[in-house]
Write an enzyme that holds these catalytic residues in place. Structure first.
Site, mmCIF file in Angstrom:
data_model
loop_
_atom_site.group_PDB
_atom_site.id
_atom_site.type_symbol
_atom_site.label_atom_id
_atom_site.label_comp_id
_atom_site.label_asym_id
_atom_site.label_seq_id
_atom_site.Cartn_x
_atom_site.Cartn_y
_atom_site.Cartn_z
ATOM 1 N N PHE A 244 15.115 2.874 2.454
ATOM 2 C CA PHE A 244 14.442 2.402 1.186
ATOM 3 C C PHE A 244 13.793 1.194 1.210
ATOM 4 O O PHE A 244 14.088 0.303 1.961
ATOM 5 C CB PHE A 244 15.527 2.465 -0.059
ATOM 6 C CG PHE A 244 14.735 2.184 -1.394
ATOM 7 C CD1 PHE A 244 14.775 3.348 -1.996
ATOM 8 C CD2 PHE A 244 14.677 1.223 -1.918
ATOM 9 C CE1 PHE A 244 14.188 3.313 -3.282
ATOM 10 C CE2 PHE A 244 13.748 1.101 -3.089
ATOM 11 C CZ PHE A 244 13.951 1.973 -3.824
ATOM 12 N N ILE B 231 17.085 -0.875 5.209
ATOM 13 C CA ILE B 231 15.971 -1.310 3.982
ATOM 14 C C ILE B 231 15.117 -1.489 5.280
ATOM 15 O O ILE B 231 14.881 -2.362 5.836
ATOM 16 C CB ILE B 231 16.658 -2.703 3.574
ATOM 17 C CG1 ILE B 231 17.857 -2.612 2.928
ATOM 18 C CG2 ILE B 231 15.623 -3.464 2.723
ATOM 19 C CD1 ILE B 231 17.975 -1.723 1.876
ATOM 20 N N LYS B 232 13.940 -1.005 4.442
ATOM 21 C CA LYS B 232 12.670 -1.150 5.342
ATOM 22 C C LYS B 232 11.773 -2.371 4.954
ATOM 23 O O LYS B 232 11.586 -2.528 3.450
ATOM 24 C CB LYS B 232 11.776 0.272 4.803
ATOM 25 C CG LYS B 232 12.238 1.437 5.462
ATOM 26 C CD LYS B 232 11.435 2.667 4.805
ATOM 27 C CE LYS B 232 10.136 2.768 5.615
ATOM 28 N NZ LYS B 232 9.418 3.931 5.336
ATOM 29 N N VAL B 233 11.492 -2.881 5.769
ATOM 30 C CA VAL B 233 10.850 -4.390 5.856
ATOM 31 C C VAL B 233 9.504 -4.247 6.610
ATOM 32 O O VAL B 233 9.428 -3.828 7.865
ATOM 33 C CB VAL B 233 11.612 -5.686 6.350
ATOM 34 C CG1 VAL B 233 10.893 -6.883 6.310
ATOM 35 C CG2 VAL B 233 13.091 -5.818 5.097
#
Length: 879
Positions: A108, A139-141
């Protein structure tokens, strides 16, 4: 093992690059995990926007959240999106456990507005991690300059990170080093690192899209730089995750940050649809694929080690690209900026979609309405059988046995299912092409094409008009010399572009148009070709130096090609909103996806209604359209008639027939209205009250025709299943062509005799339809006369009526006329042209060709035992 399972065995983790509520809830995702070795899923704002806007999956969730007082669109999105990720993570948990925590992740993304904000990214990522509360989420960064320190901080905090938007090998290296530094910080603080995972999402196909624009059309480097760039990144990955620094972390259970190949859907239809999977096979990698790419690889992908043995070749390609003037650093930096902008725009669209969804839920708005007394039970039963037989899923998996045991003209005709995705990536290129045409002083464009090559462009022109400064489109789909000269005399040939469009590249009418205009304007820069790869027209375009030759995906039939180059090139030239058109198509494709129950699938539902209505004797699908989209009926007419009219069965599409009082209609009609216009709604309500069957499809804005193109294509394919016909071939079209060739070969083409119309009209009976075949110039005056005549005949005989201009209709309804049910009564209206023009290099003229086509069609109808009369226009008016 299937190909996907073999790919997994080769060390490639297969992740799905899409998510939606019903994909998980329906059990389809579980099946993909079990059967196709899927071990992960990725998401982004664009994916959620299409999932929410294109389905009813989230209606219940929105209603429940509103009841709980959650009204802010961002809060609604996070509540629904995070729940999707939790559901997916739970489905993937067994894969996570089997891999010892090294695979089985759902990702996400932090909101795009934080792409340049380190502190904001860290804070939101921690909040999302806590709310998701699963060990197998990431977690997409974004891998921006500001995102790199966030990666280190989040890794040190024990959060799994998926680094996204990586295009440059240098930035990929920074992401890896930030991950390593985060693990070191954690280890130095006495905290465990064995449970932490990370992937580096390295985008592939977009690099080729950008680089190819900078290369000559014939460059051998086209389609190769992206893979070479990714292979270089893989080599650097191997170097970074080895040596003493990494070995210290590995000894404590540290996992490598695996390269994840992202953007692996092929963006150029000229390239293999599995290019970015086949060429990036190596251990310790992930490939996140759109559904279409995953299904394509399962069908025909090749598993072979393709990275490590080709590292030297990759460096050679990159060196040659640099020598050719490609500044890869500049390209990748631009792609990063564009990626941030794209995701930001997608997020804003997502918020707008949720606002619209809230309003729709509050108003109890539905996608379609219907009044189907006596038919509801059959439709429901049919949809239930589709669910039992997995029909919709099989269509998406391109299973030809849905229709026939023989794959001929089926497996190579299903590209329409996904062409909108491919074409969406070509929009910048199409806009650039059209802009250059306008900048070069071109003011008009003549489209020489027939049937599927011309009808969608005509719809786009008539519906959206011509934007200021763009090219005015003229459709030339006739051999009548009076009409050809009428178009020519209204143009300045010096500022006219000619588009020669033919799937086969051999269409007689189209090549005759080209020969005629080339003799007048022998300048390749004034010509464009649209055709399949390897056709004579493609070769001709290259030989004559055409401005551009668009090679269309070959797995699409002409009548299903609206959302391919055949339609979109012209949309670009008139300056219409291609993004909006294709966005709506993608939304509708999501609504018709294989994970949607057939009863909730708008395409499957409409197809079941049309098919069951035809089986019940209501085989005249009568389109009720507002003036603003009136010409959409031309395209639907061809789609339905040519797809279903065969083997003595079929659906008769009726377009352009004004609504009359209920008593002028027989019991063979199914009325289908499109739009929310009051006149349409009132007319359908009157018919419903009189006992007629009616459907109303919701459409607010004209740009939603993008969705309607797809809905009707899917519905027609489904109707073919209901009627047990093959909807992608056209076995009887050749009859009239052969008759025309035979007449021309005989040399002396003489007009056929004319008939008395009276006896023919006396043969018209209940359940018949009256087809006026007009071999006259398609002028406003003639259209008015024919329209008036058809309405009077309808009211007098109480039968459905159609009007088609010859030879245009031969490529549209001609298949139905000869191959469909013998309920057609044909009035061939013929007026010999007043003028004539030669066709260069042919022994016959346009007038002779026109006459031969009308006579050939007449002979074909009579040979098939059809009721037909050949008359003058004045005879029709008198009758």
């Amino acid at each position: 093992m299937n190909r996907l399972q073999r790919l997994h065995e080769a060390g490639v983790s297969i992740w799905l690059d899409t998510i939606r509520r019903n994909l998980v809830a329906s059990g389809q995702f579980d099946r993909m995990i079990a059967e196709d070795a899927v071990t992960g899923v990725t998401s982004n704002p664009s994916i959620f926007e299409k999932a929410i806007s294109g389905s009813t999956d989230y209606d219940v969730a929105v209603r429940e959240l509103l009841a709980e007082g959650v009204e802010d669109p961002m809060d609604l999105f996070l509540a629904m999106g995070l729940e999707d990720i939790r559901l997916a993570a739970d489905a993937l948990r067994p894969a996570f456990e089997r891999s010892g925590g090294g695979d089985g992740f759902a990702s996400f993304e932090v909101t795009p507005d934080l792409a340049r904000n380190t502190a904001g990214t860290v804070a939101q990522a921690k909040e999302l991690w806590a709310r998701l509360d699963r060990p197998n989420v990431m977690i997409k960064v974004p891998g921006t300059e500001e995102g790199i320190p966030a990666i280190e901080e989040l890794t040190a905090a024990g959060i799994n990170v998926n680094v996204t938007l990586l295009f440059a090998v240098g930035r990929h290296e920074h992401a890896a080093l930030a991950y390593i530094a985060g693990l070191e910080r954690r280890l130095d603080a006495g905290q465990p690192i064995a449970g932490i995972s990370s992937v580096a999402s390295f985008f592939v196909s977009r690099v080729d899209t950008a680089v190819d624009r900078r290369l000559p059309a014939e460059s051998a480097l086209r389609g190769k730089v992206a893979v070479a760039n990714a292979r270089r990144a893989y080599r650097r990955f191997g170097e970074l995750f080895s040596g003493s620094r990494w070995e210290r972390l590995a000894a404590e259970g540290g996992r490598v940050q695996r390269p994840l190949w992202a953007s692996t859907g092929t963006k150029d239809p000229a390239y293999s649809d599995v290019l970015y999977v086949e060429e990036l096979v190596a251990p310790r990698t992930v490939n996140t694929m759109p559904e279409t790419t995953l299904l394509a690889f399962k069908d025909h992908g090749e598993v072979r080690p393709s990275i490590e043995s080709n590292l030297g070749e990759a460096e050679q390609v990159l060196s040659e690209a640099e020598a050719a003037g490609v500044d890869l650093a500049e390209v990748t930096e631009q792609l990063l900026d564009e990626g941030i902008t794209t995701f930001s725009e997608a997020y804003q669209k997502l918020i707008a979609v949720i606002e619209g969804k809230v309003q729709a839920v509050r108003e109890d708005r539905v996608r379609q309405g219907s009044h189907l007394p006596g038919l509801d039970e059959a439709v429901d039963s049919r949809l239930a059988s589709f669910a039992d037989d997995d029909v919709v899923s099989r269509i998406w998996h391109r299973d030809f046995t849905v229709w026939r045991k023989d794959p001929m003209e089926i497996t190579d005709r299903l590209g329409w299912l996904t062409v909108h995705d491919v074409m969406h990536e070509r929009i910048p290129e199409l806009k650039e092409f059209a802009g250059q045409c306008a900048a070069d002083g071109l003011t008009d464009v003549v489209l020489a094409g027939m049937g599927g090559s011309s009808l969608a462009p005509e719809v786009l022109r008539d519906t959206f008009g011509v934007a200021p400064g763009m090219l005015n489109l003229h459709v030339l789909d006739t051999t009548n010399p009076d009409q050809i000269l009428g178009v020519e005399r209204g143009l300045d040939l010096g500022t006219t572009l000619f588009v020669i469009a033919s799937k086969s590249g051999t269409t007689t009418e189209t090549l005759s148009h080209f020969a005629y205009f080339w003799e007048k304007v022998p300048d390749g820069s004034k010509y464009v070709a649209i055709t399949d790869p390897g056709t004579p027209l493609e070769a001709l375009g290259k030989e004559r130096g055409f401005r551009r030759v668009f090679s269309n995906p070959p797995d699409i039939g002409g009548r299903y090609s609206a959302l391919s180059y055949f339609g979109l090139v012209h949309g670009a030239l008139i300056g219409m909103d291609l993004d909006g058109l294709l966005d709506r198509a993608i939304e509708m494709a999501h609504a018709c996806a294989f994970c949607v129950p057939p009863a909730e699938n708008p395409g499957a539902w409409l197809g079941a209604v049309m098919g069951e209505a035809a089986r019940a004797g209501r085989d005249k699908v009568t389109l009720v359209l507002p003036e603003r989209i009136r010409s959409f009926g031309y395209w639907v007419e061809q789609l339905i008639a040519e797809s279903t009219g065969k083997e003595g069965r079929g659906i008769v599409p009726v377009e352009g027939e004004d609504l009359g009082p209920p008593d002028v209609y027989g019991e063979d009609r199914l009325f289908v209205g499109i739009g929310q216009d009051q006149e349409i709604r009132a007319g359908l309500e009157e018919l419903e009250h009189a006992g007629h069957l009616a459907v109303l499809l919701r459409l607010n804005e004209e740009v939603e025709l993008g969705g309607e193109f797809f809905r009707w294509e899917f519905a027609t394919a489904i109707a073919g299943k209901v009627l047990d016909i093959q909807p992608f071939d056209q076995p009887n079209v050749q009859e009239a062509k052969d008759a025309t060739k035979r007449i021309l070969s005989e040399g002396d083409v003489r007009p056929a005799s004319y008939d008395d119309l009276g006896p023919l009209l006396k043969e018209v009976g209940r359940g018949d339809y009256l087809a006026i075949q007009a071999y006259v110039p398609r002028t406003e005056q003639n259209e008015g006369l024919l329209h008036s005549a058809r309405l009077r005949l309808r009211d007098r005989l109480r039968v459905a009526t159609t009007v088609g201009f010859g030879p245009r209709f031969l490529h549209s309804t001609g298949q139905l006329h000869k191959g469909g049910p013998n309920t057609g009564v044909f009035i061939q209206v013929v007026e010999e042209p007043h003028e004539d023009i030669a066709i260069p290099d042919e022994p016959y003229s346009f007038r002779t060709l026109f006459s031969a086509q009308s006579i050939g069609d007449l002979q074909s109808l009579r040979a098939g035992g059809r009721r037909v009369a050949r008359v003058h226009l004045s005879d029709l008016e008198e009758a």
